[in-house]
Design a protein around this motif. Structure first.
Motif, short mmCIF file in Angstrom:
data_model
loop_
_atom_site.label_atom_id
_atom_site.label_comp_id
_atom_site.label_asym_id
_atom_site.label_seq_id
_atom_site.Cartn_x
_atom_site.Cartn_y
_atom_site.Cartn_z
N ILE A 104 3.13 10.14 -49.47
CA ILE A 104 3.34 10.80 -48.82
C ILE A 104 1.99 11.97 -48.35
O ILE A 104 1.90 12.47 -49.22
CB ILE A 104 4.62 11.47 -48.29
N GLU A 105 1.68 12.05 -46.85
CA GLU A 105 0.84 13.49 -47.30
C GLU A 105 1.50 14.41 -46.29
O GLU A 105 0.41 15.33 -46.11
CB GLU A 105 -0.40 12.75 -46.77
N ARG A 106 2.53 14.10 -45.50
CA ARG A 106 2.74 15.43 -44.88
C ARG A 106 3.30 16.25 -45.45
O ARG A 106 3.34 15.98 -46.62
CB ARG A 106 3.43 14.03 -43.75
N TRP A 107 4.01 16.81 -44.78
CA TRP A 107 5.86 17.41 -45.17
C TRP A 107 6.44 17.80 -46.39
O TRP A 107 6.99 18.35 -47.22
CB TRP A 107 6.27 18.50 -44.13
N ALA A 108 7.16 16.38 -46.78
CA ALA A 108 7.62 15.89 -47.31
C ALA A 108 7.07 15.28 -48.71
O ALA A 108 7.46 14.86 -49.30
CB ALA A 108 8.42 14.68 -46.96
N PHE A 149 12.94 13.54 -41.74
CA PHE A 149 13.51 12.55 -42.14
C PHE A 149 13.14 11.21 -42.17
O PHE A 149 13.58 10.83 -43.19
CB PHE A 149 15.00 12.70 -41.16
N ARG A 150 12.50 10.89 -40.87
CA ARG A 150 11.75 9.36 -41.75
C ARG A 150 11.37 9.60 -42.60
O ARG A 150 11.06 8.07 -43.17
CB ARG A 150 10.71 8.81 -40.34
N LEU A 155 10.69 6.43 -47.74
CA LEU A 155 10.59 6.89 -48.95
C LEU A 155 11.08 6.79 -49.95
O LEU A 155 10.94 6.18 -50.67
CB LEU A 155 11.02 8.69 -49.57
N TRP A 156 12.60 6.61 -49.35
CA TRP A 156 14.08 6.05 -50.07
C TRP A 156 13.44 4.32 -50.29
O TRP A 156 13.62 3.46 -51.49
CB TRP A 156 14.95 6.35 -49.80
N LEU A 157 13.41 3.93 -49.51
CA LEU A 157 13.32 2.38 -49.01
C LEU A 157 12.15 1.75 -49.62
O LEU A 157 12.68 0.68 -50.76
CB LEU A 157 13.39 2.23 -47.42
N ARG A 158 10.94 2.18 -49.50
CA ARG A 158 9.89 1.61 -50.62
C ARG A 158 9.89 1.35 -51.88
O ARG A 158 9.10 0.86 -52.31
CB ARG A 158 9.02 2.19 -49.55
N TYR A 159 10.43 2.87 -52.52
CA TYR A 159 10.44 2.77 -54.10
C TYR A 159 11.56 1.53 -54.19
O TYR A 159 11.42 0.83 -55.45
CB TYR A 159 10.68 3.96 -54.22
N ALA A 160 12.77 1.93 -53.65
CA ALA A 160 14.54 0.62 -54.13
C ALA A 160 13.82 -0.36 -53.36
O ALA A 160 14.00 -1.60 -54.34
CB ALA A 160 15.40 1.06 -52.67
N ALA A 163 7.93 -1.79 -52.98
CA ALA A 163 6.40 -2.01 -51.74
C ALA A 163 6.46 -0.57 -52.39
O ALA A 163 4.40 -0.46 -52.80
CB ALA A 163 7.34 -1.10 -50.87
N TRP A 164 6.59 0.40 -53.00
CA TRP A 164 5.42 1.47 -53.97
C TRP A 164 6.67 1.62 -55.46
O TRP A 164 7.87 1.12 -56.10
CB TRP A 164 5.70 2.64 -53.29
N LYS A 165 5.07 1.61 -56.65
CA LYS A 165 5.79 1.04 -57.74
C LYS A 165 5.43 2.91 -58.25
O LYS A 165 4.90 3.52 -57.96
CB LYS A 165 4.87 0.16 -58.48
N LEU A 166 5.83 2.66 -59.09
CA LEU A 166 5.98 3.90 -60.13
C LEU A 166 4.64 3.41 -61.77
O LEU A 166 4.96 2.28 -61.63
CB LEU A 166 7.49 4.47 -60.87
#
Length: 171
Positions: A104-108, A149-150, A155-160, A163-166
């Protein structure tokens, strides 16, 4: 930015100067207390100012603030009350992991940074800082709230779903 920064402790602060640099000492002291194996992240916090800020905010801003805090707590970060204060001190080792992983590159982006640190069980702290609202905010309360909010839900969905890995935590 942070990946090119030098030094053992890396500070980022909002360019508007809303937080005083005199409070850096508080962050440094707390970072020493929580550091484990060269890792740690301390957030400046305006949470102690919340009652005062509610009195000076419009009803819609207050509702959006509480909604955002609830959304962050439900979908992302449970250890920090004020994820959006732009005054954070990070150990270099932690910054190398967290900032290479950010999407994420925006406010969040702060929320993702803290979520990554939580998921990797890196030490996180929060310290109250002095803060004053600076005129000229580029934030549109309604439009930017929807975007944040989006971002947090995605963020939650992609890690859950993986799709995004640690990354692996480096010792």
């Amino acid at each position: 930015g942070m990946l090119k920064a030098r030094g053992e402790n890396l500070l980022f602060a909002d360019a508007d100067g809303a937080t005083t640099f005199e409070d850096l000492v508080k962050l440094e002291e707390h970072l020493k207390e929580i550091e484990v194996d060269g890792h740690g992240l301390v957030c400046g916090s305006r949470a102690h100012l919340e009652e005062e800020s509610i009195a000076s905010r419009t009803v819609i801003r207050t509702i959006l603030m509480y909604g955002f805090h609830a959304c962050v707590w439900i979908f992302a970060v449970k250890t920090v009350k004020d994820t959006q204060c732009g005054f954070k001190l990070i150990k270099r080792k932690t910054a190398q992991i967290v900032f290479k992983t950010l999407h994420i590159e925006r406010w969040a982006f702060d929320v993702e940074m803290l979520k990554i640190a939580e998921m990797l069980r890196l030490p996180i702290g929060e310290v109250s800082v002095r803060w004053c609202e600076i005129d000229g905010s580029k934030l549109n309360p309604i439009v930017d709230a929807v975007k944040m909010f989006r971002d947090i839900a995605l963020l939650w969905l992609r890690y859950a779903i993986g799709a995004w890995k640690l990354p692996e935590k480096q010792e």
